[in-house]
Design a protein around this motif. Structure first.
Motif, PDB file in Angstrom:
ATOM      1  N   ARG A  86     -11.956  -5.181  17.202  1.00 33.69           N
ATOM      2  CA  ARG A  86     -12.362  -4.144  18.159  1.00 33.69           C
ATOM      3  C   ARG A  86     -11.480  -2.908  18.035  1.00 33.69           C
ATOM      4  O   ARG A  86     -11.941  -1.783  18.241  1.00 33.69           O
ATOM      5  CB  ARG A  86     -12.346  -4.703  19.585  1.00 33.69           C
ATOM      6  N   TYR A  87     -10.222  -3.129  17.702  1.00 35.38           N
ATOM      7  CA  TYR A  87      -9.309  -1.996  17.450  1.00 35.38           C
ATOM      8  C   TYR A  87      -9.811  -1.174  16.254  1.00 35.38           C
ATOM      9  O   TYR A  87      -9.910   0.052  16.312  1.00 35.38           O
ATOM     10  CB  TYR A  87      -7.896  -2.511  17.195  1.00 35.38           C
ATOM     11  N   ALA A  88     -10.161  -1.883  15.168  1.00 37.84           N
ATOM     12  CA  ALA A  88     -10.601  -1.205  13.943  1.00 37.84           C
ATOM     13  C   ALA A  88     -11.873  -0.389  14.179  1.00 37.84           C
ATOM     14  O   ALA A  88     -12.004   0.738  13.681  1.00 37.84           O
ATOM     15  CB  ALA A  88     -10.829  -2.231  12.835  1.00 37.84           C
ATOM     16  N   ILE A  89     -12.784  -0.933  14.959  1.00 42.90           N
ATOM     17  CA  ILE A  89     -14.039  -0.219  15.249  1.00 42.90           C
ATOM     18  C   ILE A  89     -13.783   0.907  16.245  1.00 42.90           C
ATOM     19  O   ILE A  89     -14.216   2.046  16.050  1.00 42.90           O
ATOM     20  CB  ILE A  89     -15.107  -1.191  15.810  1.00 42.90           C
ATOM     21  N   GLY A  90     -13.027   0.587  17.308  1.00 45.82           N
ATOM     22  CA  GLY A  90     -12.824   1.538  18.416  1.00 45.82           C
ATOM     23  C   GLY A  90     -12.094   2.793  18.012  1.00 45.82           C
ATOM     24  O   GLY A  90     -12.356   3.864  18.543  1.00 45.82           O
ATOM     25  N   LYS A  91     -11.178   2.679  17.032  1.00 47.55           N
ATOM     26  CA  LYS A  91     -10.401   3.877  16.677  1.00 47.55           C
ATOM     27  C   LYS A  91     -11.227   4.894  15.901  1.00 47.55           C
ATOM     28  O   LYS A  91     -10.836   6.058  15.777  1.00 47.55           O
ATOM     29  CB  LYS A  91      -9.116   3.495  15.912  1.00 47.55           C
ATOM     30  N   GLU A  92     -12.375   4.446  15.393  1.00 50.07           N
ATOM     31  CA  GLU A  92     -13.278   5.359  14.675  1.00 50.07           C
ATOM     32  C   GLU A  92     -14.297   6.005  15.623  1.00 50.07           C
ATOM     33  O   GLU A  92     -15.006   6.925  15.226  1.00 50.07           O
ATOM     34  CB  GLU A  92     -14.065   4.608  13.592  1.00 50.07           C
TER      35      GLU A  92
END
Ligand code: MN
Length: 207
Positions: A197-203
């Protein structure tokens, strides 16, 4: 009906001894089910029908209490079940671990800050770890079923970890000992899921 109660990926008793089976059964089968049904009622016949829950919350009119309470409740619990696992606990690795170190100094400092946010939320609410566009992470809390996707709530950003501190989430097993429940939660956090979720959310650009 547009929204359906998500199935749990583990048994009601899978998070024991940290979260008891009876609490999980009532929490998922009664509380989350009610938020889902009431959200569906509230959007029926409105232009929110067919929109994603994220879209509904990002564009929320906060005076619309049925959507605020039930849309928040639907989203928050859907996240909550996913970021826990019977194989959880430990510490994050990789890019999320780096982000935690740069935002808080260490995992232990992050844990202290998150624990404080959860413990000091007066009455019902949630503690959050959010990611902002670009990757900065932050801890905050919010009342009732509010969450940082909603305009002007908490620290903004996209929630990647959330802890329910409503009494219905812990009272059967912990009674008034909210700090014990918060501490136990760290044994079931699914850091792989939080990292995704971090990887997706930061984009994500939230417009
Ligand atoms: Mn709850």
């Amino acid at each position: 009906m547009p929204f359906t109660l998500p199935k749990l990926k583990y048994a009601f008793n899978a998070l024991e001894p940290y979260i008891d089976a009876k609490t999980m059964e009532i929490h998922h089968g009664k509380h989350h089910a009610a938020y889902t049904a009431n959200l569906n009622k509230a959007i029926e016949g409105t232009d929110m029908e067919g929109k994603s829950i994220e879209n509904i919350l990002i564009n929320l009119d906060k005076d619309n209490k049925p959507i605020r309470n039930n849309g928040g409740g639907f989203y928050n619990h859907s996240l909550f079940w996913e970021i826990m696992s019977p194989k959880g606990g430990g510490k994050p690795t990789g890019k999320l671990a780096n982000a935690i170190d740069s935002a808080f100094g260490s995992f232990e400092s992050f844990k202290e800050k998150f624990t404080a946010a959860a413990a000091t939320q007066f009455g019902s609410g949630w503690a959050w770890l959010v990611v902002h566009e670009g990757g900065k992470i932050e801890v905050c809390s919010s009342a009732n079923q509010d969450n940082p996707l909603m305009p002007g709530i908490g620290c903004g950003g996209t929630p990647i970890l959330g802890l329910d501190v409503w009494e219905h989430a812990y009272y059967l097993n912990y009674q008034n000992r909210r700090p014990d429940y918060i501490n136990a939660f760290f044994n079931v956090i699914n850091w792989d899921e939080v990292s995704s979720r971090y990887a997706i959310g930061k984009e994500e650009v939230k417009e």
